[in-house]
Design a protein around this motif. Structure first.
Motif, PDB file in Angstrom:
ATOM      1  N   UNK A  74      -5.507  26.699  30.089  1.00 13.50           N
ATOM      2  CA  UNK A  74      -5.435  25.247  29.419  1.00 13.50           C
ATOM      3  C   UNK A  74      -4.184  24.652  29.853  1.00 13.50           C
ATOM      4  N   UNK A  75      -2.989  25.107  30.015  1.00 16.78           N
ATOM      5  CA  UNK A  75      -1.927  24.410  30.212  1.00 16.78           C
ATOM      6  C   UNK A  75      -1.991  23.954  31.807  1.00 16.78           C
ATOM      7  N   UNK A  76      -2.622  24.824  32.594  1.00 22.18           N
ATOM      8  CA  UNK A  76      -2.597  24.397  34.036  1.00 22.18           C
ATOM      9  C   UNK A  76      -3.574  23.265  34.236  1.00 22.18           C
ATOM     10  N   UNK A  77      -4.598  23.455  33.407  1.00 21.00           N
ATOM     11  CA  UNK A  77      -5.539  22.033  33.528  1.00 21.00           C
ATOM     12  C   UNK A  77      -5.177  21.091  32.846  1.00 21.00           C
ATOM     13  N   UNK A  78      -4.375  21.022  31.999  1.00 19.32           N
ATOM     14  CA  UNK A  78      -3.722  19.767  31.471  1.00 19.32           C
ATOM     15  C   UNK A  78      -2.749  19.113  32.418  1.00 19.32           C
ATOM     16  N   UNK A  79      -1.830  20.186  33.016  1.00 11.72           N
ATOM     17  CA  UNK A  79      -1.094  19.652  34.124  1.00 11.72           C
ATOM     18  C   UNK A  79      -1.850  19.175  35.215  1.00 11.72           C
ATOM     19  N   UNK A  80      -3.013  19.710  35.667  1.00  9.01           N
ATOM     20  CA  UNK A  80      -3.590  19.105  36.788  1.00  9.01           C
ATOM     21  C   UNK A  80      -3.902  17.484  36.500  1.00  9.01           C
ATOM     22  N   UNK A  81      -4.507  17.571  35.063  1.00  6.85           N
ATOM     23  CA  UNK A  81      -5.053  16.184  34.724  1.00  6.85           C
ATOM     24  C   UNK A  81      -3.854  15.142  34.734  1.00  6.85           C
ATOM     25  N   UNK A  82      -2.719  15.460  34.372  1.00  2.00           N
ATOM     26  CA  UNK A  82      -1.371  14.722  34.229  1.00  2.00           C
ATOM     27  C   UNK A  82      -1.050  14.298  35.616  1.00  2.00           C
ATOM     28  N   UNK A  83      -1.113  15.285  36.637  1.00  2.00           N
ATOM     29  CA  UNK A  83      -0.778  14.792  38.095  1.00  2.00           C
ATOM     30  C   UNK A  83      -1.930  13.733  38.762  1.00  2.00           C
ATOM     31  N   UNK A  84      -3.130  14.056  38.449  1.00  2.00           N
ATOM     32  CA  UNK A  84      -4.241  12.898  38.844  1.00  2.00           C
ATOM     33  C   UNK A  84      -3.904  11.766  37.961  1.00  2.00           C
ATOM     34  N   UNK A  85      -3.605  11.793  36.965  1.00  2.00           N
ATOM     35  CA  UNK A  85      -3.145  10.472  36.304  1.00  2.00           C
ATOM     36  C   UNK A  85      -1.832   9.860  37.002  1.00  2.00           C
ATOM     37  N   UNK A  86      -0.946  10.375  37.089  1.00  2.00           N
ATOM     38  CA  UNK A  86       0.149  10.151  37.775  1.00  2.00           C
ATOM     39  C   UNK A  86       0.003   9.345  39.398  1.00  2.00           C
ATOM     40  N   UNK A  87      -0.937  10.249  40.090  1.00  2.00           N
ATOM     41  CA  UNK A  87      -1.342   9.740  41.373  1.00  2.00           C
ATOM     42  C   UNK A  87      -2.024   8.401  41.369  1.00  2.00           C
TER      43      UNK A  87
END
Length: 81
Positions: A34-47
């Motif tokens: 869950x933590x890694x999926x949340x981080x992936x979404x955050x990275x996509x958002x920042x990009x």
């Protein structure tokens, strides 16, 4: 694939059964996924934000440097003077 959908539902507040929420407490591996999926979404958002910022900067540079937009520049500048 079902687990990923459940994680997404949890992250976006659509998890009405709270299965993932209770799994996070009891399953360390699930909490990490869950933590890694949340981080992936955050990275996509920042990009996406950075990409949009770059596009807006390119438009700004074009409008305020190219001579064919001189009239537009003057009109905009009159709004602030």
């Amino acid at each position: 694939m079902i687990e990923l959908q459940q994680i997404e539902d949890h992250l976006f507040g659509k998890d009405s059964t709270s299965l993932i929420g209770s799994s996070i407490v009891t399953d360390v591996d699930m909490a990490e996924r869950v933590m890694w999926q949340k981080e992936a979404y955050a990275m996509v958002h920042r990009y996406g934000r950075n990409k949009l910022r770059d596009e807006l900067e390119a438009i700004h540079n074009k409008l305020f440097t190219e001579s064919r937009y001189a009239r537009f520049r003057r009109q905009v500048m009159r709004l602030f003077w």
